[in-house]
Design an enzyme around this catalytic site. Structure first.
Site, PDB file in Angstrom:
ATOM      1  N   SER A 124      69.083 110.076  51.912  1.00  0.00           N
ATOM      2  CA  SER A 124      69.371 108.711  51.464  1.00  0.00           C
ATOM      3  C   SER A 124      70.289 108.003  52.441  1.00  0.00           C
ATOM      4  O   SER A 124      71.160 108.629  53.063  1.00  0.00           O
ATOM      5  CB  SER A 124      70.053 108.806  50.098  1.00  0.00           C
ATOM      6  N   TYR A 149      76.484 112.821  43.705  1.00  0.00           N
ATOM      7  CA  TYR A 149      75.076 112.674  44.102  1.00  0.00           C
ATOM      8  C   TYR A 149      74.958 112.530  45.621  1.00  0.00           C
ATOM      9  O   TYR A 149      74.208 113.249  46.282  1.00  0.00           O
ATOM     10  CB  TYR A 149      74.423 111.456  43.410  1.00  0.00           C
ATOM     11  N   LYS A 153      73.316 115.067  48.990  1.00  0.00           N
ATOM     12  CA  LYS A 153      72.412 114.733  50.113  1.00  0.00           C
ATOM     13  C   LYS A 153      73.049 115.158  51.435  1.00  0.00           C
ATOM     14  O   LYS A 153      72.384 115.701  52.316  1.00  0.00           O
ATOM     15  CB  LYS A 153      72.088 113.239  50.112  1.00  0.00           C
TER      16      LYS A 153
HETATM   17  P1  NAD Z   1      62.682 110.677  40.192  1.00  0.00           P
HETATM   18  O1  NAD Z   1      63.760 111.110  39.256  1.00  0.00           O
HETATM   19  O2  NAD Z   1      61.723 109.666  39.723  1.00  0.00           O
HETATM   20  O3  NAD Z   1      61.863 111.969  40.683  1.00  0.00           O
HETATM   21  C1  NAD Z   1      62.431 113.237  40.801  1.00  0.00           C
HETATM   22  C2  NAD Z   1      61.525 114.209  40.064  1.00  0.00           C
HETATM   23  O4  NAD Z   1      62.054 115.530  40.217  1.00  0.00           O
HETATM   24  C3  NAD Z   1      61.441 113.943  38.553  1.00  0.00           C
HETATM   25  O5  NAD Z   1      60.087 113.881  38.161  1.00  0.00           O
HETATM   26  C4  NAD Z   1      62.169 115.124  37.926  1.00  0.00           C
HETATM   27  O6  NAD Z   1      61.585 115.480  36.674  1.00  0.00           O
HETATM   28  C5  NAD Z   1      61.980 116.195  38.981  1.00  0.00           C
HETATM   29  N1  NAD Z   1      63.025 117.240  39.012  1.00  0.00           N
HETATM   30  C6  NAD Z   1      64.376 117.080  39.021  1.00  0.00           C
HETATM   31  N2  NAD Z   1      64.973 118.282  39.056  1.00  0.00           N
HETATM   32  C7  NAD Z   1      64.007 119.221  39.091  1.00  0.00           C
HETATM   33  C8  NAD Z   1      63.990 120.638  39.141  1.00  0.00           C
HETATM   34  N3  NAD Z   1      65.110 121.354  39.121  1.00  0.00           N
HETATM   35  N4  NAD Z   1      62.796 121.270  39.174  1.00  0.00           N
HETATM   36  C9  NAD Z   1      61.638 120.574  39.174  1.00  0.00           C
HETATM   37  N5  NAD Z   1      61.590 119.235  39.114  1.00  0.00           N
HETATM   38  C10 NAD Z   1      62.755 118.562  39.079  1.00  0.00           C
HETATM   39  O7  NAD Z   1      63.416 110.216  41.551  1.00  0.00           O
HETATM   40  P2  NAD Z   1      62.817 109.432  42.796  1.00  0.00           P
HETATM   41  O8  NAD Z   1      63.362 108.051  42.787  1.00  0.00           O
HETATM   42  O9  NAD Z   1      61.364 109.630  42.907  1.00  0.00           O
HETATM   43  O10 NAD Z   1      63.563 110.205  43.969  1.00  0.00           O
HETATM   44  C11 NAD Z   1      62.954 111.296  44.650  1.00  0.00           C
HETATM   45  C12 NAD Z   1      63.941 111.847  45.668  1.00  0.00           C
HETATM   46  O11 NAD Z   1      64.315 110.818  46.569  1.00  0.00           O
HETATM   47  C13 NAD Z   1      65.229 112.388  45.070  1.00  0.00           C
HETATM   48  O12 NAD Z   1      65.622 113.529  45.812  1.00  0.00           O
HETATM   49  C14 NAD Z   1      66.211 111.255  45.295  1.00  0.00           C
HETATM   50  O13 NAD Z   1      67.530 111.704  45.367  1.00  0.00           O
HETATM   51  C15 NAD Z   1      65.729 110.710  46.623  1.00  0.00           C
HETATM   52  N6  NAD Z   1      66.088 109.297  46.858  1.00  0.00           N
HETATM   53  C16 NAD Z   1      65.745 108.351  45.956  1.00  0.00           C
HETATM   54  C17 NAD Z   1      66.080 107.016  46.175  1.00  0.00           C
HETATM   55  C18 NAD Z   1      65.750 105.947  45.184  1.00  0.00           C
HETATM   56  O14 NAD Z   1      66.333 104.871  45.257  1.00  0.00           O
HETATM   57  N7  NAD Z   1      64.821 106.144  44.249  1.00  0.00           N
HETATM   58  C19 NAD Z   1      66.768 106.670  47.349  1.00  0.00           C
HETATM   59  C20 NAD Z   1      67.097 107.671  48.269  1.00  0.00           C
HETATM   60  C21 NAD Z   1      66.752 108.994  48.013  1.00  0.00           C
HETATM   61  C1  WQD Z   2      71.041  96.919  44.827  1.00  0.00           C
HETATM   62  C2  WQD Z   2      71.904  95.671  44.818  1.00  0.00           C
HETATM   63  C3  WQD Z   2      73.842  95.791  43.412  1.00  0.00           C
HETATM   64  C4  WQD Z   2      71.783  95.872  39.565  1.00  0.00           C
HETATM   65  C5  WQD Z   2      71.459 102.909  44.816  1.00  0.00           C
HETATM   66  C6  WQD Z   2      72.168 104.213  45.076  1.00  0.00           C
HETATM   67  C7  WQD Z   2      71.732 104.806  46.383  1.00  0.00           C
HETATM   68  C8  WQD Z   2      70.208 104.903  46.489  1.00  0.00           C
HETATM   69  C9  WQD Z   2      69.510 103.678  46.027  1.00  0.00           C
HETATM   70  C10 WQD Z   2      69.491 107.170  46.113  1.00  0.00           C
HETATM   71  C11 WQD Z   2      73.398  95.979  44.837  1.00  0.00           C
HETATM   72  C12 WQD Z   2      72.887  94.716  42.938  1.00  0.00           C
HETATM   73  C13 WQD Z   2      72.042  95.831  40.923  1.00  0.00           C
HETATM   74  C14 WQD Z   2      72.165  94.767  38.767  1.00  0.00           C
HETATM   75  C15 WQD Z   2      72.986  93.651  40.739  1.00  0.00           C
HETATM   76  N1  WQD Z   2      69.690 105.978  45.702  1.00  0.00           N
HETATM   77  N2  WQD Z   2      72.628  94.745  41.496  1.00  0.00           N
HETATM   78  N3  WQD Z   2      72.744  93.694  39.378  1.00  0.00           N
HETATM   79  O1  WQD Z   2      73.287 100.277  45.037  1.00  0.00           O
HETATM   80  O2  WQD Z   2      71.837  99.876  47.057  1.00  0.00           O
HETATM   81  O3  WQD Z   2      71.717 102.018  45.886  1.00  0.00           O
HETATM   82  O4  WQD Z   2      70.055 103.199  44.795  1.00  0.00           O
HETATM   83  O5  WQD Z   2      69.824 107.733  47.097  1.00  0.00           O
HETATM   84  O6  WQD Z   2      72.335 106.055  46.490  1.00  0.00           O
HETATM   85  O7  WQD Z   2      73.559 103.972  45.109  1.00  0.00           O
HETATM   86  O8  WQD Z   2      70.781  99.984  44.805  1.00  0.00           O
HETATM   87  O9  WQD Z   2      69.325  98.879  43.170  1.00  0.00           O
HETATM   88  O10 WQD Z   2      71.550  99.807  42.390  1.00  0.00           O
HETATM   89  O11 WQD Z   2      71.506  97.802  43.818  1.00  0.00           O
HETATM   90  O12 WQD Z   2      73.525  92.670  41.226  1.00  0.00           O
HETATM   91  O13 WQD Z   2      71.995  94.766  37.522  1.00  0.00           O
HETATM   92  O14 WQD Z   2      71.678  94.972  43.596  1.00  0.00           O
HETATM   93  O15 WQD Z   2      75.179  95.382  43.281  1.00  0.00           O
HETATM   94  O16 WQD Z   2      74.012  95.020  45.640  1.00  0.00           O
HETATM   95  P1  WQD Z   2      72.024 100.480  45.720  1.00  0.00           P
HETATM   96  P2  WQD Z   2      70.752  99.158  43.456  1.00  0.00           P
END
Ligand code: NAD
Ligand code: WQD
Length: 337
Positions: A124, A149, A153
């Site tokens: 991330s 969290y 990572k």
């Molecule tokens: P998500 O929660 O939708 O998907 C994760 C999936 O993993 C879920 O279906 C959950 O049931 C499964 N899971 C969790 N723990 C498990 C375990 N121990 N065994 C088997 N399955 C398990 O999340 P996402 O948004 O699709 O994110 C996927 C990956 O990307 C994660 O590692 C997350 O940290 C990373 N990521 C997400 C974002 C974002 O904004 N969505 C940003 C950066 C990184």
């Molecule tokens: C985006 C912008 C908020 C909600 C988070 C995690 C990060 C990554 C992605 C996994 C920000 C603003 C939001 C609302 C708002 N996940 N906002 N009103 O904060 O960039 O990142 O998700 O790795 O680790 O921290 O994403 O979608 O929460 O927010 O004004 O009700 O929207 O302040 O500026 P963010 P977000």
């Protein structure tokens, strides 16, 4: 076949569809802790193919051993993790246990397999914290994590790097995602946040769908174009496709180093108010919102330097913010009907 952990989750399910469309055999593993088994139907609708599914908690070491005995695994894309920043502050042990325990179990199994199994890791942009310079390139310093969290990572990346150093045949790529949004164009799969969404785009679409009276914009006194935070919103289908490019880079022997890192973003920053405007443009609706106080822990601005992904990985995004927001809105309407 390609093992996709967390393959019924948001980004995982879109990646499974892209893999199936490219002709890969896919083994989906998920414990359904943040998804439901219906997502398999959505994957089948979107791709025309139903992947193999095993319900398994990756913290179960013996379960993983059994999995590796039952299937021939030629590559792993590891999404499975808990991902809620706020919850990780409340339940740090559960986050370290799940996110790092699952990773360690997989890496031990790979080490024991005596096979070269490419490994793609979901990291991330949160590892950069408040970056010193924009856009953010891969060699920007890693800042102290502001949540358990985020720390999972950072530590996860370090563990993988050490594992590649200890095993000459092990190659891995960490992908640092910026802000994934949107849904598959078929709207058979999309993002399904449980409870009140913490992320901006699902909160906007759920507000427009009538679940919440208004969006609160968290802060409008930041040093940005209009005072609101700037982020790099990337269409989830663009993001999904990058995983296959990364996997093939290792499978085809093109990786320069045993461990590589790439930023995945569009390279373009958008403010919160620009995302609201995009929503209004694509939906034809007015969004009810108010300007509110800052949210603790938010960085001012973050967007990706896309040079390395473009030049080394050979991947770039092709979908616009409007397209991504429109797909999120189409998905929301489908889910509510
Ligand atoms: P998500 O929660 O939708 O998907 C994760 C999936 O993993 C879920 O279906 C959950 O049931 C499964 N899971 C969790 N723990 C498990 C375990 N121990 N065994 C088997 N399955 C398990 O999340 P996402 O948004 O699709 O994110 C996927 C990956 O990307 C994660 O590692 C997350 O940290 C990373 N990521 C997400 C974002 C974002 O904004 N969505 C940003 C950066 C990184
Ligand atoms: C985006 C912008 C908020 C909600 C988070 C995690 C990060 C990554 C992605 C996994 C920000 C603003 C939001 C609302 C708002 N996940 N906002 N009103 O904060 O960039 O990142 O998700 O790795 O680790 O921290 O994403 O979608 O929460 O927010 O004004 O009700 O929207 O302040 O500026 P963010 P977000």
């Amino acid at each position: 076949m390609i093992l996709v952990t967390g393959g019924l989750g948001y980004i995982g399910s879109h990646t499974v569809v892209s893999l199936l469309e490219k002709g890969y055999d896919v083994l989906v593993v998920d414990d359904l802790s943040n998804s439901t088994v219906d997502v398999l139907d959505g994957i089948e609708t979107a791709s025309g193919i139903r992947p193999v599914f095993e319900k398994l908690d990756l913290q179960d070491r013996q379960g993983i051993e059994h999995l590796f005995k039952s299937y021939t695994i030629d590559g792993i894309i590891h999404f499975a993790a808990y991902k809620a920043v706020g919850e990780s502050v409340e339940k740090p042990i559960a986050y370290y246990q799940n996110n790092l325990g699952s990773l360690l179990n997989l890496l031990s199994e790979i080490a024991q397999s005596n096979k070269s199994i490419p490994f793609i890791f979901s990291s991330s942009c949160t590892v950069y914290g408040e970056a010193d310079a924009l856009p953010i390139s891969e060699d920007a310093p890693i800042k102290p994590a502001t949540s358990p969290y985020g720390n999972t990572k950072q530590i996860g990346e370090e563990i993988i790097l050490d594992a590649t150093r200890a095993n000459a045949s092990f190659k891995a790529i960490a992908l640092r995602y910026f802000n994934p949004i949107g849904a598959h164009p078929s709207i058979a799969i999309g993002e399904l946040p449980i409870g009140r969404p913490q992320n901006l785009v699902p909160f906007i679409t759920q507000t427009a769908a009538g679940l919440y009276p208004k969006l609160t914009v968290f802060g409008n006194d930041y040093p940005t174009v209009d005072g609101t935070n700037v982020r790099d919103y990337i269409h989830v289908v663009d993001l999904a496709e990058a995983h296959i490019v990364a996997l093939e880079r290792i499978l085809d022997g093109k990786a320069n180093d045993a461990y590589e890192v790439f930023n995945l973003g569009t390279g373009k920053g958008s403010s919160v108010l620009e995302v609201v405007k995009s929503f209004e443009r694509v939906s034809g609706l007015k969004l009810n919102y108010e300007l509110g106080p800052r949210r603790a822990g938010d960085v001012v601005a973050a967007y990706a330097d896309t040079t390395k992904a473009r030049e080394v990985l050979g991947w770039k995004t092709s979908r616009s913010l409007d397209e991504a927001v429109a797909s999120a809105w189409n998905w929301e309407q489908k889910v509510r009907n």
